[in-house]
Write an enzyme that holds these catalytic residues in place. Structure first.
Site, PDB file in Angstrom:
ATOM      1  CE  LYS A  22      -1.907   1.591   3.963  1.00  0.00           C
ATOM      2  NZ  LYS A  22      -2.015   2.864   4.004  1.00  0.00           N
ATOM      3  CG  ASN A  23       2.553   2.564   3.377  1.00  0.00           C
ATOM      4  OD1 ASN A  23       0.987   3.024   3.342  1.00  0.00           O
ATOM      5  ND2 ASN A  23       2.904   2.075   4.639  1.00  0.00           N
ATOM      6  CB  CYS A 117      -5.220  10.478  10.917  1.00  0.00           C
ATOM      7  SG  CYS A 117      -3.652   9.630  11.321  1.00  0.00           S
ATOM      8  NE  ARG A 122      -0.171  10.875   9.686  1.00  0.00           N
ATOM      9  CZ  ARG A 122      -0.270   9.600   9.307  1.00  0.00           C
ATOM     10  NH1 ARG A 122      -1.199   8.704  10.023  1.00  0.00           N
ATOM     11  NH2 ARG A 122       0.364   9.076   8.126  1.00  0.00           N
ATOM     12  CG  ASP A 305       2.258   1.333   9.621  1.00  0.00           C
ATOM     13  OD1 ASP A 305       1.745   2.075  10.347  1.00  0.00           O
ATOM     14  OD2 ASP A 305       2.344   1.491   8.354  1.00  0.00           O
ATOM     15  CB  ILE A 327       6.400   6.922  14.575  1.00  0.00           C
ATOM     16  CG1 ILE A 327       7.730   5.979  14.341  1.00  0.00           C
ATOM     17  CG2 ILE A 327       6.243   7.752  13.349  1.00  0.00           C
ATOM     18  CD1 ILE A 327       9.139   6.878  14.030  1.00  0.00           C
ATOM     19  NE  ARG A 397      -7.951   4.491   5.324  1.00  0.00           N
ATOM     20  CZ  ARG A 397      -7.334   5.501   6.106  1.00  0.00           C
ATOM     21  NH1 ARG A 397      -8.161   6.050   6.937  1.00  0.00           N
ATOM     22  NH2 ARG A 397      -6.371   5.921   5.594  1.00  0.00           N
TER      23      ARG A 397
HETATM   24  C1  UD1 Z   1       4.528   7.050   8.866  1.00  0.00           C
HETATM   25  C2  UD1 Z   1       5.604   6.036   9.052  1.00  0.00           C
HETATM   26  C3  UD1 Z   1       5.752   5.091   8.012  1.00  0.00           C
HETATM   27  C4  UD1 Z   1       4.218   4.440   8.043  1.00  0.00           C
HETATM   28  C5  UD1 Z   1       3.395   5.462   7.841  1.00  0.00           C
HETATM   29  C6  UD1 Z   1       1.721   4.889   8.003  1.00  0.00           C
HETATM   30  C7  UD1 Z   1       7.917   6.301  10.163  1.00  0.00           C
HETATM   31  C8  UD1 Z   1       9.113   7.336   9.859  1.00  0.00           C
HETATM   32  N1  UD1 Z   1       7.153   6.626   9.072  1.00  0.00           N
HETATM   33  O1  UD1 Z   1       4.866   7.684   7.571  1.00  0.00           O
HETATM   34  O2  UD1 Z   1       6.672   3.873   8.281  1.00  0.00           O
HETATM   35  O3  UD1 Z   1       3.988   3.361   6.944  1.00  0.00           O
HETATM   36  O4  UD1 Z   1       3.301   6.590   8.784  1.00  0.00           O
HETATM   37  O5  UD1 Z   1       1.519   4.713   9.158  1.00  0.00           O
HETATM   38  O6  UD1 Z   1       8.051   5.522  10.865  1.00  0.00           O
HETATM   39  N2  UD1 Z   1       6.801  14.837  10.931  1.00  0.00           N
HETATM   40  C9  UD1 Z   1       7.083  16.229  11.242  1.00  0.00           C
HETATM   41  N3  UD1 Z   1       6.869  16.981  10.344  1.00  0.00           N
HETATM   42  C10 UD1 Z   1       6.567  16.538   8.844  1.00  0.00           C
HETATM   43  C11 UD1 Z   1       6.367  15.439   8.623  1.00  0.00           C
HETATM   44  C12 UD1 Z   1       6.332  14.406   9.588  1.00  0.00           C
HETATM   45  O7  UD1 Z   1       7.098  16.362  12.342  1.00  0.00           O
HETATM   46  O8  UD1 Z   1       6.507  17.420   8.065  1.00  0.00           O
HETATM   47  C13 UD1 Z   1       6.824  13.803  12.009  1.00  0.00           C
HETATM   48  C14 UD1 Z   1       5.469  13.122  12.251  1.00  0.00           C
HETATM   49  O9  UD1 Z   1       4.534  13.670  13.194  1.00  0.00           O
HETATM   50  C15 UD1 Z   1       6.074  11.693  12.957  1.00  0.00           C
HETATM   51  C16 UD1 Z   1       7.495  11.539  12.250  1.00  0.00           C
HETATM   52  O10 UD1 Z   1       7.706  12.834  11.805  1.00  0.00           O
HETATM   53  O11 UD1 Z   1       6.345  11.820  14.217  1.00  0.00           O
HETATM   54  C17 UD1 Z   1       7.549  10.605  11.041  1.00  0.00           C
HETATM   55  O12 UD1 Z   1       6.249  10.903  10.264  1.00  0.00           O
HETATM   56  P1  UD1 Z   1       6.519  10.355   8.598  1.00  0.00           P
HETATM   57  O13 UD1 Z   1       7.369   9.454   8.345  1.00  0.00           O
HETATM   58  O14 UD1 Z   1       6.417  11.843   7.678  1.00  0.00           O
HETATM   59  O15 UD1 Z   1       5.032   9.920   8.450  1.00  0.00           O
HETATM   60  P2  UD1 Z   1       4.268   9.351   7.453  1.00  0.00           P
HETATM   61  O16 UD1 Z   1       4.854   9.331   6.049  1.00  0.00           O
HETATM   62  O17 UD1 Z   1       3.075   9.035   7.429  1.00  0.00           O
END
Ligand code: UD1
Length: 420
Positions: A22-23, A117, A122, A305, A327, A397
């Site tokens: 999915k990702n 979410c 996010r 995850d 995370i 989903r």
């Molecule tokens: C994250 C997970 C990913 C997982 C996905 C769905 C990590 C590093 N990422 O990806 O493995 O498949 O969720 O569940 O494990 N953050 C900020 N500012 C930003 C973007 C992110 O502070 O602009 C922080 C987020 O709040 C979080 C961390 O960075 O604490 C990691 O976020 P990110 O990897 O971007 O999230 P996803 O891409 O959703």
């Protein structure tokens, strides 16, 4: 609303095929915006998140067709707007993946802010910093991010911490920029590596996918072509955890052990038997399950995850386990539901302290998010008696035909379509 009625106490046994990730599928669909001509993506899971991304892309003018099972053909030559509406973005966090490609190809993107979410806030600040570093003007207004550029220019982007989302967006925006972009402290997830391979095959010049330093030399255009998505490591890990929780023996055919090293190491530490060969990954459960001390981390660490499916297994361990979530703030929402099944878990400051119990007893429970929902199904499989797991629409989903596939492994699951 869909519910699953799970009659527990049946061990999962047999083989299950790993489907596409999915990702990887979601950002790759967004990346089709960067390409001229037809892009064919194969091994796309047939799940709700993919359908939402398809709707979002169609709303921009991308042609998205299902040409065969698990195969999408996308064509972005008719994109008529660069505005991604709130209605669609709020249904899927990965919607924000369209921002980088829109900005990269058309010089503008207007994408609703994802907000929060079920996992917590996010944030997108790092995505926006990357766009600014590439020369875009970026504002937040009326709940939207608006980015404009008369031409992106390569630069050095150093992320203060690892973000999968920001790495994807920076990478995709940089493909058509002038000059060289270097992303430091990039996310190393296998799905990023797959995205890099997709982009390379479309004509992008990228080095270092899957490492913490990605270098992109901008090119004038990307073209179409076909790509096969990697197997979903999270789905594979979920089925292996369910095998352990239910006391079963499952081979995930096509599962990628090389993408799951930290996870398989923890299963082994918990006393489970893990075997890897060319056909996939197999977990043969052993009792007792040994207690673990696990901390989630960006890849190659233990994936956030897979934290809920792992906790569902540790609920039945011999001893006290500690699981730290680093995370997402909101990842422990499902713990109360596991407690309803008889688990003994205490949450303190992003840490779950899990005291193993001898058995679980079926109860009605509600899935709060995709992975936690899968964890609850795993616990319900091991529980004595019936559990009605509600909120299955959320689980679907991320997991294709989960009831049907678990039934093929011997689970006793009945799908109940509710009215509320
Ligand atoms: C994250 C997970 C990913 C997982 C996905 C769905 C990590 C590093 N990422 O990806 O493995 O498949 O969720 O569940 O494990 N953050 C900020 N500012 C930003 C973007 C992110 O502070 O602009 C922080 C987020 O709040 C979080 C961390 O960075 O604490 C990691 O976020 P990110 O990897 O971007 O999230 P996803 O891409 O959703």
């Amino acid at each position: 609303m869909t519910h699953l009625l799970v009659r527990g106490g049946r061990r999962l046994h047999g083989e299950i095929a790993a489907l596409g990730a999915k990702n990887a599928a979601l950002p790759m669909m967004a990346a089709a915006i960067l390409c001229q001509g037809d892009v064919e993506v194969r091994n796309v899971p047939d799940i709700a998140d993919v359908r939402v991304m398809a709707d979002l892309l169609r709303s921009l003018g991308v042609r998205v067709e299902v040409t065969a099972p698990h195969t999408l053909r996308l064509n972005s030559d008719g994109v008529h707007t660069t505005r991604a509406s709130y209605d669609l973005v709020r249904r899927l966090n990965a919607s924000f993946d369209v921002a980088g490609p829109l900005l990269g190809r058309f010089g503008e993107a207007e994408v609703a802010l994802p907000g929060g979410c079920n996992l917590g806030q996010r944030r997108v600040n790092l995505h926006l910093e990357a766009f600014r570093a590439l020369g875009a003007e970026v504002h937040r207004l009326h709940g939207f991010v608006q980015a404009h550029a008369t031409g992106l220019v390569g630069t050095r982007i150093l992320f203060p911490h690892v973000s999968v989302g920001a790495t994807k967006n920076a990478l995709m925006a940089a493909c058509l920029a002038k000059g060289v972009t270097v992303i430091e402290n990039a996310a190393r997830e296998p799905e990023i590596e797959d995205l890099v391979e997709f982009l390379q095959a479309r004509g992008a010049r990228i080095r270092g996918g899957g490492t913490a330093r990605i270098e992109i030399e901008g090119v004038a255009a990307l073209h179409g072509g076909t790509h096969d998505i990697i197997a979903d490591r999270i789905e594979t890990g979920t089925f292996l955890a369910m095998a352990a929780t239910s006391g079963g023996d499952v081979l995930v055919r096509g599962g990628r052990a090389d993408h799951l090293e930290a996870v398989l190491a923890q299963f082994t530490r918990a006393g489970q038997s893990v075997t890897v060969d060319a056909s996939g990954v197999r977990l043969t459960s052993r009792r007792p399950i040994r207690a673990l001390d696990v901390t989630t981390a960006p890849h190659p660490g233990f994936p956030t995850d897979l934290h809920p499916p792992l906790v569902a297994m540790l609920v039945l361990a011999d001893g006290i386990s500690v699981v730290r979530e680093t995370i997402f703030d909101g990842r422990f929402m499902y713990v109360g539901e596991l407690v309803r099944l008889g688990a003994n878990i205490r949450i303190s400051d992003h840490v779950a302290i899990v005291t193993g119990v001898k058995f679980l007893a079926g109860a009605p429970v509600e899935a709060p998010d995709i992975r936690a929902g899968a964890a609850l199904i795993g616990a319900a499989l091991a529980a004595e008696g019936e559990s009605l797991v509600t909120g299955i629409d959320l689980v679907e989903r991320g997991y294709e035909r989960i009831d049907e596939r678990l039934t093929m492994l011997g689970a006793d699951i009945v799908r109940v379509e509710g009215t509320d």
